[in-house]
Design a protein around this motif. Structure first.
Motif, PDB file in Angstrom:
ATOM      1  N   UNK A 111       8.622  62.847 -26.792  1.00  0.00           N
ATOM      2  CA  UNK A 111       9.112  61.569 -26.286  1.00  0.00           C
ATOM      3  C   UNK A 111       7.997  60.528 -26.358  1.00  0.00           C
ATOM      4  N   UNK A 112       6.776  60.956 -26.035  1.00  0.00           N
ATOM      5  CA  UNK A 112       5.632  60.034 -26.106  1.00  0.00           C
ATOM      6  C   UNK A 112       5.449  59.522 -27.531  1.00  0.00           C
ATOM      7  N   UNK A 113       5.546  60.419 -28.511  1.00  0.00           N
ATOM      8  CA  UNK A 113       5.456  59.984 -29.912  1.00  0.00           C
ATOM      9  C   UNK A 113       6.609  59.045 -30.259  1.00  0.00           C
ATOM     10  N   UNK A 114       7.796  59.410 -29.806  1.00  0.00           N
ATOM     11  CA  UNK A 114       8.981  58.610 -30.088  1.00  0.00           C
ATOM     12  C   UNK A 114       8.817  57.180 -29.579  1.00  0.00           C
ATOM     13  N   UNK A 115       8.151  57.040 -28.428  1.00  0.00           N
ATOM     14  CA  UNK A 115       7.970  55.712 -27.822  1.00  0.00           C
ATOM     15  C   UNK A 115       6.671  55.046 -28.285  1.00  0.00           C
ATOM     16  N   UNK A 116       6.036  55.656 -29.294  1.00  0.00           N
ATOM     17  CA  UNK A 116       4.780  55.119 -29.855  1.00  0.00           C
ATOM     18  C   UNK A 116       3.663  55.007 -28.827  1.00  0.00           C
ATOM     19  N   UNK A 117       3.630  55.966 -27.906  1.00  0.00           N
ATOM     20  CA  UNK A 117       2.578  55.952 -26.902  1.00  0.00           C
ATOM     21  C   UNK A 117       1.260  56.379 -27.531  1.00  0.00           C
ATOM     22  N   UNK A 118       0.224  55.551 -27.357  1.00  0.00           N
ATOM     23  CA  UNK A 118      -1.063  55.890 -27.977  1.00  0.00           C
ATOM     24  C   UNK A 118      -2.179  56.107 -26.962  1.00  0.00           C
ATOM     25  N   UNK A 119      -1.924  55.768 -25.696  1.00  0.00           N
ATOM     26  CA  UNK A 119      -2.938  56.051 -24.670  1.00  0.00           C
ATOM     27  C   UNK A 119      -2.225  56.302 -23.342  1.00  0.00           C
ATOM     28  N   UNK A 120      -3.018  56.557 -22.301  1.00  0.00           N
ATOM     29  CA  UNK A 120      -2.397  56.856 -21.006  1.00  0.00           C
ATOM     30  C   UNK A 120      -2.255  55.636 -20.111  1.00  0.00           C
ATOM     31  N   UNK A 121      -2.857  54.538 -20.505  1.00  0.00           N
ATOM     32  CA  UNK A 121      -2.700  53.240 -19.845  1.00  0.00           C
ATOM     33  C   UNK A 121      -3.157  53.226 -18.378  1.00  0.00           C
ATOM     34  N   UNK A 122      -2.619  54.108 -17.576  1.00  0.00           N
ATOM     35  CA  UNK A 122      -2.918  54.107 -16.135  1.00  0.00           C
ATOM     36  C   UNK A 122      -4.112  55.020 -15.835  1.00  0.00           C
ATOM     37  N   UNK A 123      -4.784  54.796 -14.700  1.00  0.00           N
ATOM     38  CA  UNK A 123      -5.873  55.714 -14.333  1.00  0.00           C
ATOM     39  C   UNK A 123      -5.336  57.115 -14.019  1.00  0.00           C
ATOM     40  N   UNK A 124      -6.075  58.122 -14.429  1.00  0.00           N
ATOM     41  CA  UNK A 124      -5.667  59.516 -14.173  1.00  0.00           C
ATOM     42  C   UNK A 124      -5.808  59.877 -12.704  1.00  0.00           C
ATOM     43  N   UNK A 125      -4.933  60.747 -12.238  1.00  0.00           N
ATOM     44  CA  UNK A 125      -5.046  61.243 -10.868  1.00  0.00           C
ATOM     45  C   UNK A 125      -6.029  62.415 -10.791  1.00  0.00           C
ATOM     46  N   UNK A 126      -6.156  63.168 -11.866  1.00  0.00           N
ATOM     47  CA  UNK A 126      -7.011  64.376 -11.907  1.00  0.00           C
ATOM     48  C   UNK A 126      -6.739  65.281 -10.718  1.00  0.00           C
ATOM     49  N   UNK A 127      -5.473  65.500 -10.432  1.00  0.00           N
ATOM     50  CA  UNK A 127      -5.100  66.378  -9.323  1.00  0.00           C
ATOM     51  C   UNK A 127      -5.485  67.819  -9.648  1.00  0.00           C
ATOM     52  N   UNK A 128      -5.921  68.517  -8.615  1.00  0.00           N
ATOM     53  CA  UNK A 128      -6.238  69.923  -8.795  1.00  0.00           C
ATOM     54  C   UNK A 128      -4.950  70.733  -8.683  1.00  0.00           C
TER      55      UNK A 128
END
Lengths: 239, 511
Positions: A111-128
């Motif tokens: 889906x990410x490829x389909x929507x041409x997503x190339x980065x994560x844009x938002x800051x990561x949560x890095x949840x454990x």
């Protein structure tokens, strides 16, 4: 006379009781989705299938089709926003596609490829988040869970077992296992269960089957998710 | 707003326990809570679920002493738990104290269909905030083809800054129950629920005894007043989740499930509790309906505006001299209200709670009405000593905490919004951060599953629109600023390397 509504200018026939998603799939129109799978009761939580119906945003997987609806599925705004919702799913969990066994077979990635997503844009949560490798045949990597509840629904509706549930609130929501220890090994899950094979991401994986299909020969390596979904799910909707 | 953080620190010191922890002897835990509906008599707390009001250092000393001596709650001084009504301004509804059974008798005397017509004539719209026409809701429910229907009173008054339902349930409970009974008779329900927010546990026994007395008086139960109507009311306690104020989440909770809003349609009037047609109305709506049944629709509709008939009961708190309950005809201006409650040097007012709107001091000629300032009743006044960003910071944390987590835009979005607001408030914002903030707000607002998510960005959006300069002033004047304190993040590395020389420190910005 058949009842119809319109998606992006195309006339779509539908029967009473069908959702916009069901009618669209049957008519060969792909609407992005992750938590939806035509085998199960619609959930309406990922919001990737948001379409605009007569000026109002609705989830296509749960919203009933009705005569005369004017639906926008493809627009610059909707696709950009769907991309951001996908990015939200990526930063919420810990998704490292290059090292994930599911790469190429993963619907989130596709889906990410389909929507041409190339980065994560938002800051990561890095949840454990934990990995539960206790079961002899199946493992859960919670880092990759997107709370679509497909495993919950499959276990309940197909396997009749209620192995999975979602617990907690807000960003602390987690997939939990119905067993005294909370571990998968003490649950009723069997490797042949539908719930073990339904995960759209790499959160539930079957042990000792990794890379049996080499990278390059996987589902989304050669076909886009819209074509794959329409070929498999369009039929399922027809039944 | 009333010195909570200082009191919390004092409480923690006296109890000798850290905030968020349980003391080693297991006798006591200390936690922070959101609004418990005591804004007119705060700072307030909860102990074993019971409300503590008007907390001061000396009252805290008393509580600490009780805890340390392990005195059971029943032996604590009653004044600690005393809750005042603080009704300051009465109008149509609060002036009325109907006789027990009067509204039900009037309904039977006039006829059910005719009473529904009076309610339609009154123009009564739902008092929870959404403002759906009450008579239509009851009509749709009654027209559904079903063998069982339900009537639910939404007393999960969780919007920060609102406490009028607590007062109505404390002093006007008979009218609430009469309103529910009338609704039940009209739609054909035999079973009703009062969904009471858990923080109002102190009201439970009183409400149960009122219900018992009503059963004894044949105002509830079988064949009410020998008119062939059967109806009874059960009280269910909420568990502290804000989301359960949303009617479909409330119904899920009534069914014993987690409070997650349903996909709609179907709406509760067609498929509600146990998939049966269900009317869900606010406490104040039932009080209004009961009084309309007695006095007729015209009595109610004579006050208000063309689109908003009757009166609205407001819970007024914050920076004013007389906090409490005020009833106003719809169409009253904010200026009038501020003058009545003794507010001066006002910065702005949060109308409708965090999910409502923040209005600035050049908008006080605006009116309380569905067509202008729609509100469930929360009215929080901020004077010029308050900081807009503190308010927004508080509200964005509230929504991130209360999101049920069902849908992606709200679950992830409210937490991202909290982080983004923190980043700006803490001085780590740079040029693009306001644009990113607004973009995130629109995404949460336009794509969330329910009203919580759709309004969660309102505190940011409404203040960003009115005070862009306050946000801009927080930004660093450079093009890029890390979203965290760079030098502070190296602390662990310095400790491990046993270094603290100049070269082991990094400036936030390269000179």
């Amino acid at each position: 006379m058949t009842k119809t509504f319109v998606i992006d200018g195309k006339t779509i026939p539908f029967e009473d009781g069908q959702t916009i998603m069901q009618a669209a799939s049957a008519a060969g129109v792909y609407i992005t989705h992750l938590c939806h799978n035509p085998q199960f009761t619609p959930h309406g939580s990922c919001k990737l299938c948001t379409v605009n119906v007569n000026g109002r945003n609705c989830s296509a997987c749960t919203f009933p089709a009705s005569e005369g609806q004017n639906v926008t599925n493809i627009s610059k705004e909707l696709n950009e926003d769907r991309e951001k919702i996908t990015q939200m799913l990526f930063v919420e969990g810990n998704h490292f596609c290059p090292s994930c066994e599911k790469t190429g077979n993963c619907q989130l990635q596709a889906v990410a490829y389909h929507l041409n997503m190339t980065d994560n844009h938002f800051p990561h949560f890095f949840e454990n988040r934990e990995v539960d490798a206790s079961h002899p045949d199946v493992m859960i990597d919670h880092n990759r869970c997107i709370f679509c509840t497909l495993c919950v629904r499959a276990s309940e509706q197909v396997d009749g077992k209620n192995v999975f549930a979602i617990s907690g609130r807000g960003i602390d929501k987690r997939l939990v296992v119905n067993s005294p220890s909370g571990l998968l090994k003490d649950s009723a899950l069997d490797v042949s269960d539908c719930a073990a094979h339904i995960c759209p991401t790499g959160a539930i994986l079957i042990k000792r089957t990794g890379y049996s299909v080499p990278i390059g020969q996987r589902i989304y390596d050669h076909a886009h998710i819209d074509a794959v979904a329409l070929a498999s799910e369009g039929e399922a909707h027809d039944h | 707003m009333q010195g909570k953080s200082e009191l919390m620190t004092y409480f923690a010191q006296q109890l000798k326990v850290d905030i968020g922890c349980t003391r080693a002897d297991g006798l006591v835990s200390l936690q922070s809570t959101s609004c418990t509906g005591m804004c007119d008599q705060g700072p307030a707390g909860l102990v074993n679920g019971y409300a503590l009001t008007r907390l001061t250092p000396s009252r805290i000393d008393q509580i600490v002493d009780y805890v340390n001596r392990d005195i059971p709650l029943t032996q604590w001084e009653a004044d600690l738990f005393h809750v005042d009504d603080n009704i300051i301004k009465r109008d149509l509804l609060l002036n009325e104290k109907p006789l027990k059974g009067q509204a039900i008798s009037a309904t039977f005397a006039r006829g059910l269909r005719e009473t529904l017509a009076e309610i339609e004539l009154s123009g009564l719209r739902g008092r929870g905030g959404a403002g759906y026409t009450t008579a239509w809701k009851w009509t749709f429910c009654s027209e559904e083809n079903a063998t069982q229907r339900y009537v639910v009173c939404n007393a999960d008054e969780g919007e920060p800054g609102t406490f009028k339902d607590r007062v109505l349930l404390n002093s006007y409970a008979e009218s609430v129950f009469e309103g529910m009974t009338i609704a039940a008779a009209i739609v054909g329900a035999t079973h009703g629920f009062l969904y009471l927010r858990g923080e109002y546990l102190h009201l439970l026994d009183k409400l149960e005894s009122i219900l018992a007395a009503r059963r004894a008086a044949n105002l509830l139960g079988c064949n009410i007043l020998q008119k062939g109507v059967d109806f009874d009311i059960e009280i269910c306690l909420g568990a502290g989740a804000y989301i359960c104020g949303e009617e479909s989440a409330l119904i899920e909770s009534l069914e014993g499930k987690a409070g997650i809003p349903r996909n709609r349609p179907p709406y509760p009037v067609t498929q509600g509790y146990l998939a049966k047609p269900t009317v869900v109305n606010n406490v104040e709506t039932y009080v209004a309906a009961a009084n309309i049944a007695i006095h007729g629709g015209a009595w109610f509709a004579k006050l208000g505006t063309a689109k908003s008939k009757g009166t609205k009961i407001l819970s007024i708190s914050g920076d004013c001299t007389a906090r409490g309950i005020y009833e106003y005809a719809f169409g009253t201006t904010v200026n009038t209200i501020l003058a009545d409650c003794g507010a001066s040097d006002v910065l702005g007012v949060q109308v409708g709670g965090p999910s409502g709107v923040f209005i600035a001091n050049d908008e006080f000629e605006r009116k309380i009405a569905f067509e202008d300032l729609a509100t469930g009743g929360s009215f929080i006044i901020f004077n010029n000593t308050r900081s807009i960003l503190d308010i927004v910071h508080n509200f964005s944390h509230f929504f991130a905490h209360e999101s049920c987590g069902f849908c992606t835009p709200c679950r992830v979005g409210t937490s991202l919004l909290k982080k983004q607001v923190d980043k700006i408030v803490e001085g780590h914002g740079s040029a693009g951060d306001i644009v990113a903030l607004e973009e995130l707000c629109q995404l949460i607002k336009n794509y969330s599953h329910c009203g919580l998510g759709q309004t969660a960005a309102n505190p940011v959006l409404s203040t960003l629109e009115r005070y862009p300069e306050i946000y801009q002033a927080m930004l660093k004047k450079i093009s890029y600023e890390p979203g965290f304190d760079l030098d502070k993040s190296l602390e662990t590395a310095r400790r491990m390397a046993n270094r603290n020389d100049a070269a082991a420190h990094l400036a936030q910005v390269e000179n």
